[in-house]
Design a protein around this motif. Structure first.
Motif, PDB file in Angstrom:
ATOM      1  N   GLY A 120      25.299 -13.336 -77.000  1.00 26.46           N
ATOM      2  CA  GLY A 120      24.278 -14.351 -76.807  1.00 26.46           C
ATOM      3  C   GLY A 120      24.570 -15.335 -75.690  1.00 26.46           C
ATOM      4  O   GLY A 120      23.847 -16.322 -75.546  1.00 26.46           O
ATOM      5  N   CYS A 121      25.608 -15.099 -74.893  1.00 25.67           N
ATOM      6  CA  CYS A 121      25.907 -16.010 -73.779  1.00 25.67           C
ATOM      7  C   CYS A 121      24.688 -16.116 -72.865  1.00 25.67           C
ATOM      8  O   CYS A 121      24.366 -17.193 -72.360  1.00 25.67           O
ATOM      9  CB  CYS A 121      27.084 -15.514 -72.941  1.00 25.67           C
ATOM     10  N   TYR A 132      37.859 -22.916 -72.450  1.00 27.81           N
ATOM     11  CA  TYR A 132      36.589 -23.653 -72.550  1.00 27.81           C
ATOM     12  C   TYR A 132      35.700 -23.055 -73.630  1.00 27.81           C
ATOM     13  O   TYR A 132      35.102 -23.777 -74.427  1.00 27.81           O
ATOM     14  CB  TYR A 132      35.812 -23.679 -71.218  1.00 27.81           C
ATOM     15  N   TYR A 143      33.295 -20.752 -79.624  1.00 31.89           N
ATOM     16  CA  TYR A 143      33.481 -19.372 -80.099  1.00 31.89           C
ATOM     17  C   TYR A 143      34.962 -19.218 -80.435  1.00 31.89           C
ATOM     18  O   TYR A 143      35.805 -19.270 -79.543  1.00 31.89           O
ATOM     19  CB  TYR A 143      33.117 -18.367 -79.008  1.00 31.89           C
ATOM     20  N   CYS A 145      21.671 -18.828 -73.140  1.00 34.58           N
ATOM     21  CA  CYS A 145      21.750 -20.143 -72.512  1.00 34.58           C
ATOM     22  C   CYS A 145      22.090 -20.046 -71.027  1.00 34.58           C
ATOM     23  O   CYS A 145      21.577 -20.822 -70.225  1.00 34.58           O
ATOM     24  CB  CYS A 145      22.811 -20.997 -73.194  1.00 34.58           C
ATOM     25  N   HIS A 146      22.929 -19.088 -70.671  1.00 29.82           N
ATOM     26  CA  HIS A 146      23.424 -19.035 -69.287  1.00 29.82           C
ATOM     27  C   HIS A 146      22.605 -18.123 -68.378  1.00 29.82           C
ATOM     28  O   HIS A 146      22.853 -18.096 -67.177  1.00 29.82           O
ATOM     29  CB  HIS A 146      24.889 -18.582 -69.265  1.00 29.82           C
ATOM     30  N   ASN A 201      31.216 -30.215 -74.598  1.00 25.28           N
ATOM     31  CA  ASN A 201      29.932 -30.911 -74.670  1.00 25.28           C
ATOM     32  C   ASN A 201      28.936 -30.202 -75.583  1.00 25.28           C
ATOM     33  O   ASN A 201      29.135 -30.163 -76.790  1.00 25.28           O
ATOM     34  CB  ASN A 201      29.397 -31.083 -73.250  1.00 25.28           C
ATOM     35  N   GLN A 202      27.878 -29.612 -75.005  1.00 28.18           N
ATOM     36  CA  GLN A 202      26.785 -29.027 -75.784  1.00 28.18           C
ATOM     37  C   GLN A 202      27.045 -27.609 -76.275  1.00 28.18           C
ATOM     38  O   GLN A 202      26.445 -27.169 -77.245  1.00 28.18           O
ATOM     39  CB  GLN A 202      25.531 -28.942 -74.891  1.00 28.18           C
ATOM     40  N   MET A 203      27.886 -26.897 -75.572  1.00 31.37           N
ATOM     41  CA  MET A 203      28.048 -25.481 -75.890  1.00 31.37           C
ATOM     42  C   MET A 203      28.720 -25.282 -77.246  1.00 31.37           C
ATOM     43  O   MET A 203      29.668 -25.994 -77.574  1.00 31.37           O
ATOM     44  CB  MET A 203      28.881 -24.803 -74.796  1.00 31.37           C
ATOM     45  N   PHE A 223      38.713 -20.425 -68.512  1.00 26.48           N
ATOM     46  CA  PHE A 223      37.470 -19.860 -69.045  1.00 26.48           C
ATOM     47  C   PHE A 223      37.615 -19.643 -70.551  1.00 26.48           C
ATOM     48  O   PHE A 223      36.771 -20.081 -71.330  1.00 26.48           O
ATOM     49  CB  PHE A 223      37.216 -18.529 -68.327  1.00 26.48           C
TER      50      PHE A 223
HETATM   51  C1  HEC Z   1      23.671 -22.489 -77.084  1.00 24.33           C
HETATM   52  C2  HEC Z   1      23.789 -22.328 -75.642  1.00 24.33           C
HETATM   53  C3  HEC Z   1      25.050 -21.649 -75.091  1.00 24.33           C
HETATM   54  C4  HEC Z   1      25.578 -20.429 -75.421  1.00 24.33           C
HETATM   55  C5  HEC Z   1      25.058 -19.428 -76.453  1.00 24.33           C
HETATM   56  C6  HEC Z   1      26.736 -20.244 -74.573  1.00 24.33           C
HETATM   57  N1  HEC Z   1      26.902 -21.338 -73.761  1.00 24.33           N
HETATM   58 FE1  HEC Z   1      28.391 -21.581 -72.371  1.00 24.33          FE
HETATM   59  N2  HEC Z   1      27.661 -23.464 -71.953  1.00 24.33           N
HETATM   60  C7  HEC Z   1      26.522 -24.033 -72.499  1.00 24.33           C
HETATM   61  C8  HEC Z   1      26.326 -25.364 -71.943  1.00 24.33           C
HETATM   62  C9  HEC Z   1      25.167 -26.295 -72.302  1.00 24.33           C
HETATM   63  C10 HEC Z   1      27.379 -25.580 -71.027  1.00 24.33           C
HETATM   64  C11 HEC Z   1      27.607 -26.831 -70.151  1.00 24.33           C
HETATM   65  C12 HEC Z   1      28.742 -27.649 -70.673  1.00 24.33           C
HETATM   66  C13 HEC Z   1      28.532 -28.030 -72.107  1.00 24.33           C
HETATM   67  O1  HEC Z   1      27.543 -28.713 -72.418  1.00 24.33           O
HETATM   68  O2  HEC Z   1      29.382 -27.644 -72.935  1.00 24.33           O
HETATM   69  C14 HEC Z   1      28.211 -24.363 -71.063  1.00 24.33           C
HETATM   70  C15 HEC Z   1      29.357 -24.178 -70.310  1.00 24.33           C
HETATM   71  C16 HEC Z   1      30.099 -23.002 -70.278  1.00 24.33           C
HETATM   72  C17 HEC Z   1      31.293 -22.820 -69.485  1.00 24.33           C
HETATM   73  C18 HEC Z   1      31.952 -23.861 -68.592  1.00 24.33           C
HETATM   74  C19 HEC Z   1      31.522 -23.637 -67.167  1.00 24.33           C
HETATM   75  C20 HEC Z   1      32.289 -24.505 -66.193  1.00 24.33           C
HETATM   76  O3  HEC Z   1      32.533 -24.020 -65.090  1.00 24.33           O
HETATM   77  O4  HEC Z   1      32.625 -25.645 -66.538  1.00 24.33           O
HETATM   78  C21 HEC Z   1      31.716 -21.546 -69.701  1.00 24.33           C
HETATM   79  C22 HEC Z   1      32.931 -20.865 -69.077  1.00 24.33           C
HETATM   80  C23 HEC Z   1      30.785 -20.923 -70.643  1.00 24.33           C
HETATM   81  N3  HEC Z   1      29.821 -21.844 -70.959  1.00 24.33           N
HETATM   82  C24 HEC Z   1      30.874 -19.620 -71.079  1.00 24.33           C
HETATM   83  C25 HEC Z   1      30.093 -19.084 -72.113  1.00 24.33           C
HETATM   84  C26 HEC Z   1      30.293 -17.766 -72.677  1.00 24.33           C
HETATM   85  C27 HEC Z   1      31.320 -16.746 -72.218  1.00 24.33           C
HETATM   86  C28 HEC Z   1      29.377 -17.638 -73.683  1.00 24.33           C
HETATM   87  C29 HEC Z   1      29.222 -16.470 -74.657  1.00 24.33           C
HETATM   88  C30 HEC Z   1      30.430 -16.073 -75.389  1.00 24.33           C
HETATM   89  C31 HEC Z   1      28.593 -18.861 -73.717  1.00 24.33           C
HETATM   90  N4  HEC Z   1      29.055 -19.716 -72.759  1.00 24.33           N
HETATM   91  C32 HEC Z   1      27.546 -19.110 -74.592  1.00 24.33           C
HETATM   92  C33 HEC Z   1      25.700 -23.448 -73.441  1.00 24.33           C
HETATM   93  C34 HEC Z   1      25.898 -22.212 -74.048  1.00 24.33           C
END
Ligand code: HEC
Length: 128
Positions: A50-51, A83, A94, A54-55, A89-91, A80
């Motif tokens: 599900g990444c 994080y 996992y 949002c991404h 923050n919002q994410m 990576f």
């Molecule tokens: C519900 C929405 C959502 C999902 C699902 C999600 N992300 Fe995110 N992600 C975010 C948001 C919003 C941010 C911006 C920073 C924050 O608010 O945490 C972020 C930031 C990140 C960052 C930091 C990027 C940086 O350069 O600072 C990484 C790496 C990342 N996500 C990887 C993933 C991966 C891999 C997955 C799946 C396993 C995933 N995310 C699933 C919402 C999501």
């Protein structure tokens, strides 16, 4: 009655020995290239976990979700992974139970294949 036992014994010996040899060969292969993730698998995992929701499918990020661009990743593999385990923050986080380090390495490898978008100054139509 003695000679037919020899081929049977040899046959058993070869089969008994084979399973011990193969895992060793495999273990050596993986330890040679620990960080090389599988890009094809990573592409599927990015969707399955599900990444992409949002991404975006290319990790381009989305204004609606606030998710930043992750393709190509600006972080090291370690950064990576940490994080994703503990977002600041919002994410949603996992855990290693939800997504293994191995799977994250594959996702990272996939994201590495995505090119950076061109800068505005490099797009002729925007510079006339
Ligand atoms: C519900 C929405 C959502 C999902 C699902 C999600 N992300 Fe995110 N992600 C975010 C948001 C919003 C941010 C911006 C920073 C924050 O608010 O945490 C972020 C930031 C990140 C960052 C930091 C990027 C940086 O350069 O600072 C990484 C790496 C990342 N996500 C990887 C993933 C991966 C891999 C997955 C799946 C396993 C995933 N995310 C699933 C919402 C999501």
């Amino acid at each position: 009655m003695r000679w037919p036992d020899l081929p049977v014994g040899l046959f058993l010996f070869v089969f008994a020995a084979t399973p011990w040899v193969l895992p060793v060969a495999r273990a050596q292969q993986t330890s040679d290239a620990p960080a090389a993730g599988n890009t094809e698998k990573g592409k599927k995992l990015f969707v399955n976990y599900g990444c992409y929701e949002c991404h975006g499918r290319q990790g381009q990020g989305a204004a609606q979700t606030g998710a930043t661009r992750v393709g190509p990743p600006q972080l090291s593999l370690e950064g990576f992974q940490s994080y994703v385990r503990k977002p600041t923050n919002q994410m949603p986080p996992y855990t290693a139970k939800a997504v293994s380090d191995r799977d994250l390495a594959d996702i990272y490898a996939f994201l590495k294949t995505i090119p950076m978008p061109p800068k505005g100054k490099d797009i002729p139509l925007l510079n006339q």
